[in-house]
Design an enzyme around this catalytic site. Sequence first.
Site, PDB file in Angstrom:
ATOM      1  N   SER A 104      47.677  -6.849  30.051  1.00 61.17           N
ATOM      2  CA  SER A 104      47.994  -5.729  29.162  1.00 61.17           C
ATOM      3  C   SER A 104      49.135  -4.830  29.609  1.00 61.17           C
ATOM      4  CB  SER A 104      46.746  -4.863  28.949  1.00 61.17           C
ATOM      5  OG  SER A 104      45.927  -5.459  27.975  1.00 61.17           O
TER       6      SER A 104
ATOM      7  N   LYS B 282      48.920   5.978  29.154  1.00 61.08           N
ATOM      8  CA  LYS B 282      48.138   5.181  28.203  1.00 61.08           C
ATOM      9  C   LYS B 282      46.854   5.931  27.861  1.00 61.08           C
ATOM     10  CE  LYS B 282      46.385   0.435  27.612  1.00 61.08           C
ATOM     11  NZ  LYS B 282      46.195  -0.878  28.263  1.00 61.08           N
TER      12      LYS B 282
ATOM     13  N   SER C 251      47.722  -4.831  25.671  1.00 61.38           N
ATOM     14  CA  SER C 251      47.291  -3.662  24.952  1.00 61.38           C
ATOM     15  C   SER C 251      48.120  -2.408  25.229  1.00 61.38           C
ATOM     16  CB  SER C 251      45.829  -3.369  25.303  1.00 61.38           C
ATOM     17  OG  SER C 251      45.717  -3.026  26.670  1.00 61.38           O
TER      18      SER C 251
END
Lengths: 485, 500, 98
Positions: free
Chosen positions: B183, B84, B159
């Site tokens: 997330s 990420k 996210s």
Amino acid sequence: MSEQTEAFVTIGLEIHCQLLTKSKLFCQCATDYIGKEPNTLICPVCTGLPGSLPVLNAEALKLTIKTALALNCDILPQAVFYRKNYFYPDLPKGYQISQYDLPVGKDGFMEFSFQGKRKRVNIKRVHLEEDAGKLIHEGPDLPSSTSGVDFNRCGIPLVEIVTEPDLSSPEEAREFLNLLRRLVRYIGVSDGNMEEGSLRCDANVSVSLTGQSLGTKVEVKNMNSFRSVYKALKFEVERQREMLLNHQTIEQETRHWDEAKQVTVSARGKEEAEDYRYFPDPDLLPITIDSQLVEEIKNTLSELPLERKERLMVEYELTEGEAEVLTQEKEIADFFEECVKLMPKPQLICNWIVTEVRKNLNMMNQSIDKSKITPQKFVELLKLVEKKEITANIGKEILEEMFKSGLTAKEIIAKKGISMISSEKELEKIVFEVIEKNPQSVADYLSGKEKALHYLIGQVMRATRGQADPEMVKNILVKKLSGED
Amino acid sequence: MDIKEFKDFSLEDYQKLIKNREISVKELAQLFLQRIENVDPYLHAFLFVNRESILDEAQSLDEQLEKANPEEIPPLFGIPIAIKDNICTQNIPTTCASKILEGFIPPYDATVVSRLKAQGALILGKTNMDEFAMGSSTENSAFGPTRNPFDLNRVPGGSSGGSSACVSALEAPVSLGSDTGGSIRQPAAFCGVVGLRPTYGRVSRFGLVSFASSLDQIGPITRTVKDCVTIFEVISGKDEKDSTCAPYPAFQAQEIPSREEVKKLKVGLPREYFSEGVDSEIIESIQNTIDFLEKEGIKLVEVSLPHTVYALEAYYIVAPSEASSNLARYDGVLYGFRAQEAAELQEMYFKTRTQGFGKEVKRRIILGTYSLSSGYYDEFYLKGMKVRTLVRQDFEKAFEVCDLLLTPVSPCLPFLFGERTQDPYQMYLADVFTIPSAMAGIPALSINCGYARSLPVGLQIIGRPFQEGLLFGLGLLIEEGLALGAPFPEIPLRKENTYE
Amino acid sequence: MDPKINLEEIKKVAQLAKLSFKEEELQTFFEDINNIVSHFAKLEELDLENVSPTSHISWSTPPTNPDQPVQWPDYQKILERAPRVSGNYVIVPKIVDK
């Protein structure tokens, strides 16, 4: 008219001292930033790079506890770090890690005597926080209309000491600050060097004409030396008093000391927007301070300077002034007491330390523990003087040489061929010559002018290059002149 | 080689291929690079693909393999991993999908990244996300959204949308995400993959760009529970660079109880998580799993977590408060974006931050600044922290009567682009079931438990602190029992779906 | 609590956060924030008087650093990333607020 009107002054101080740790508060960058190239003692943590996290330097916490204990504070069971949020280019995270309503120590005090009276200043809080970087606004490296940032200092641990507004004059504040500086140096938590910025002081000043209520609090900042603290406080007290006498209202504000103009000026504009939004730093878990640790630190706290001063006065029958000088630095006091152990002549040792040793230290810009003199070497010298093997003046010369070379007194004497002109015969010969050469002075002395004798003694001393014992010279002269011989 | 052959491959299977020299590390890397080339123009799961250096590194691993004893190679040797974009990677851009960090290249690796590398893993690329991890749909990326591999008109969740979509579409075998309020778990559920939010402090946050420090945790996103265990073993454990990281050793697979032991566990069903607001097809899918567990002899009990609804409100006080401070460092002084043409400092600050941050980030900065500001601290931030205590106590009480909790991950299925962007609060509601456990700091695992309207449904298992082993135990049982297999959504490669 | 924030407060907070808004976007922004904040009123239902706050999740004593300087080897790399540098200083536009 204003000269006679009394004013009631209250002053509170906020003092920041850089702690004597080797590495920074939340990373392991070195703290010896003075004289270093800008931005060379930095890492992702102290420059707040994305993803970096703080980890506490345990030693900094211990030094803070030590400071708090020396100021008779209560130690809180937990150290909780807060964030103080504001934007400034020397603050790379956009917040300073500090402490808030749970400082390391609170409710302490410091006692001292001032102008013959016992004074007690209450300490509101002692807490730990990180220093900011340094900004420069001019210099050869700066393009026009810019400022430069150096993050080397950023993250160095500071202890903040906040007093209650218990000081009632600029003189008293100056004395307190001096004693506090001595204390932090003495217990080894900070070098307290104000000129280099390792000790910084802000003040809250309020003046009231009636003394029935406190006056309006004005914060004074930007005082960069002991002298400027005193001068700024003097100025500010006088400014407020004048205003009150003229029935003007004093505004609650922050003022900066302008060293060049020797005035305080309003720092308006910045203060209004300030809202630091303190909240517990979620990156740092609260740290438990257990009572065992506090005890351990307490045990390392040797006698504090004020206590020691009083003990020296009683134990060695020194004057307050002498004891004061000896306890200004822990190392000096330690040196003194070491010497006394080797040679039980406290007054003689004290006299020499207060004058000669300190003179040499100042000249060489050294502290006693870093100098080449040990108590053993020093006592050896004093014994030579005491036994009159050398004169005091020669002793002083030798001491200076010892500071420079590190040799012992005996080694220097041997090397330089110095010896006391102690044999009376030898001295008599010189006295005789002096008498021969100065008939006028002899005549003057014989006609009752005492001064002439001093002149003659001086001449003998000169001829012996100071190696003679002045007392002995005097005796011989008097004997010779009075024809006793 | 068709990537589809690897649909049900575990990391161990890839390792076997490499060990047996059936595939070289370089070939494996090329396979995934090719897959990214094929589908990522449609998905936009990646913000950066490590094309050049991964091949060089793969080559050097192949050379090492020549000399090494294949039995001694580390567990992730040659495995490409997607990271990420809020996790720092040395010499590889890390932007948090924000303009303010565009082009920022960290000079260091996050602890998790250096641990993965130490086990032989290769960094495949950096995945798309909501800017600074603020969002539940990946629509808040400054560089354009990621699409759900199951339906390109729908969001992948957020996210960690990129990290979830890329694993779902097999652009990467595994990835790392971060979870602040859900997330990892919510996008894993939306994309039909496995996601773990570890116990707070179980995985080092050093190198994770902070959103809300007291909530952020890094965790694996994988195709199977087994792979999740493998990655978790590598990334977990104490780290002296993060003082919020618990000083305990890394997780070990031996902590996972045996099947027989799992069957003796008591599983709680919190009634607040099965309320009216939840999509009925999600409830149905979860019910199937519950039925399966009952058949397996697992005892199920109803429990109550009465502060669930308040947790959401408290979260939207606490998380933005911390964020407002964590994001103060993006000021244009030392790194990242600096607005040009500022004559003086204040102008630079305002322009940099106003131009550099997206709308949702600004919204949360304002919200957080407000919550902390003088006069509002007690009404907002302090209250948020107090509610957090009640939420923790809810879980503590529940765990007195059961060992694990089983809940839906999200009250809704993957939604359409734009469906919730008009009303930020609607978006926040998507996290209602993942926020409470995050607030309590306890571990939670999200696994796929079926499909509704052709979209994946996620199931959440929540446990006591440091009992990830129990989560995995139950997760493995369900995974095997439901036999859904790892996802391989057919991505219709129509031109109009190309991401611009 | 009165959950409504007025426009002036939003402007003040924006100043603190160093964010600026155009007048036209400020209105929608303002409405969104107020919509979110209005839900916080729900917390009024709870009696929080004797509840202690949870600011951290902590399971044990945190690690600390020894007092030992360690030079971070890549300090030059930090300056390399700075938008503007001169003579080892990080350069910012002139500061007029002090």
